[in-house]
Design an enzyme around this catalytic site. Sequence first.
Site, mmCIF file in Angstrom:
data_model
loop_
_atom_site.group_PDB
_atom_site.id
_atom_site.type_symbol
_atom_site.label_atom_id
_atom_site.label_comp_id
_atom_site.label_asym_id
_atom_site.label_seq_id
_atom_site.Cartn_x
_atom_site.Cartn_y
_atom_site.Cartn_z
ATOM 1 N N LYS A 172 0.817 -1.200 0.090
ATOM 2 C CA LYS A 172 0.085 0.142 0.041
ATOM 3 C C LYS A 172 0.930 1.279 -0.094
ATOM 4 O O LYS A 172 1.513 1.730 1.180
ATOM 5 C CB LYS A 172 -0.796 -0.040 1.206
ATOM 6 N N GLU A 247 9.078 2.607 10.990
ATOM 7 C CA GLU A 247 10.196 3.437 10.783
ATOM 8 C C GLU A 247 9.361 4.900 10.522
ATOM 9 O O GLU A 247 8.649 4.973 9.510
ATOM 10 C CB GLU A 247 10.888 3.469 9.390
ATOM 11 N N CYS A 281 13.578 11.578 5.440
ATOM 12 C CA CYS A 281 13.319 11.181 6.987
ATOM 13 C C CYS A 281 14.589 11.545 7.770
ATOM 14 O O CYS A 281 14.754 11.956 8.854
ATOM 15 C CB CYS A 281 13.114 9.700 7.025
ATOM 16 N N GLU A 382 9.100 18.014 13.857
ATOM 17 C CA GLU A 382 9.478 17.694 12.431
ATOM 18 C C GLU A 382 8.585 18.587 11.464
ATOM 19 O O GLU A 382 7.503 18.427 11.425
ATOM 20 C CB GLU A 382 9.112 16.005 12.143
#
Length: 494
Positions: A172, A247, A281, A382
């Site tokens: 997905k 993650e 990331c 973030e």
Amino acid sequence: MHNQNYIDGKWVAARSGATFKTINPATGEVITEVARSSVEDVNRAVEAAARAYPKWRAMPAPKRGELLFRVGELLVQRKEELSRLVTREMGKVLAEGRGDVQEAIDMTYYMAAEGRRMSGYTVPSELPNKYAMSIRDSIGVVAAITPWNFPVAIPSWKITAALILGNTVVYKPASDTPALAAAFVAIFEEAGLPAGVLNLITGPGGEVGDALIGHSEVKLVSFTGSTEAGHHVSIRAAEHLKRVSLEMGGKNAIIVMDDADLDLAVEGIVWSAFGTSGQRCTAASRVIVHKAVNKELTEKLVARVSKLRLGDGLKDSTDVGPVINEAALTKINSYMEVAHHDGAEILTGGGIATDGDLHKGFFFKPTLLGGVTRNARVAQEEIFGPVAAIIEVDSLQEAIDVNNDTKFGLSSSIFTASVNNAFTAMRDITTGIVYVNAGTIGAEVHLPFGGTRGTGNGHREGGQAVLDIFSEWKTLYVDFSGKLQRAQIDTEEI
Ligand code: NAP
């Protein structure tokens, strides 16, 4: 260009016939319309993967490796075509698009070779005439849920590792990069992967993701994405007692010490903070600098960053591409007010770029924030855009403390000429990855990749470590003594 789901070896529309558009974030151009799947489509994909599993598991691992090797060969042949699609659908500049595909090639070859290794260990038994050993076994149907920022590399980390170990997969992808997902899956089809071994479902994460996690045939969920979504995935998986690897987000930092090569540090910071428009990331969103060199480093950075050219990543003249979508642009922009409120100074950039054709896409000016304090929101949250916060410190110890003091723990770097500083940092920094005299990015596929604290849940992708996610250990004892030997009990007779 494929734009449908791939289920049981066939390209099929969503049962409902619904679709959604995928667009180029640099130009606003519609690339294609793809299937907007729902629970019914998820169920079909999982059932196909479950049916394909016994035969795929029984195929010798070196044979599975040969299929992956063919996938690697096709990726090499299609590298340019796929890289251009990376730039069109995700926005990163073409050189980085090529890097994304190259990482998938590297990982696919690495995992193909794993088909002939997949090491367990054989150890002496404590009893005579007995062998003791361990092997890796597959788990079953794996759900791979991936983000848009490395739309070929990250799926390759999960899919190739899952497949080589004998699992089947329902993939997905992020809704911002479904065309790339279809192009990647089409390569496995062309390589001759049996029907049902890899299935693709596109559609909204909440609906499709929840249905996948809740399906009883899905035995493992491997997720990469934001900490918020990962948290939700973790709770859903726990409700169903599912294995889950996560993650998630980062707030990575580069430390620049007073003895550092400042020009090298500037190169490292610019590449790590503004490459992929700060949407890696591992992107460096904090620069932790020793006060003795802060002024000089900041001047050099401002001079360099203010010259970065925004634009369509397909053009050679572009240094920094767009951010992924309008919501991201709005979110990044909202942090400028937050920075101002927290007393930071915008040294360059600081807003949405609309010059020329830029208004057609989602462009944010590469931004440096000065005078940021360690606890400011821009130093803790973030932002996931081309924004770096400069934080001044007095010592190496303070730099390491600031580096470690966020809820994330993915990647860090230190620029220093001192071997003592470097080894102290390598020992005391508590992120999953630490670089010395390099930026915060540049992972190689044959080493573990992942983060501590809110970035992960203890797993690592890449290297041998990823095999632990996608396999179960099975321990085998073979007694050829011809009598019943009781471990820990029959020791005195020996
Ligand atoms: P995201 O919004 O969390 O989405 C990631 C994936 O999860 C997408 O496929 C998304 O589908 C799906 N999803 C969303 N809600 C879900 C739910 N309730 N249940 C199941 N699946 C769900 O993240 P993103 O914006 O794509 O990616 C950026 C984030 O990923 C950043 O935080 C970045 O740090 C992180 N990231 C981490 C790593 C790492 O290795 N640590 C690597 C790359 C990126 P939809 O797209 O349909 O919503």
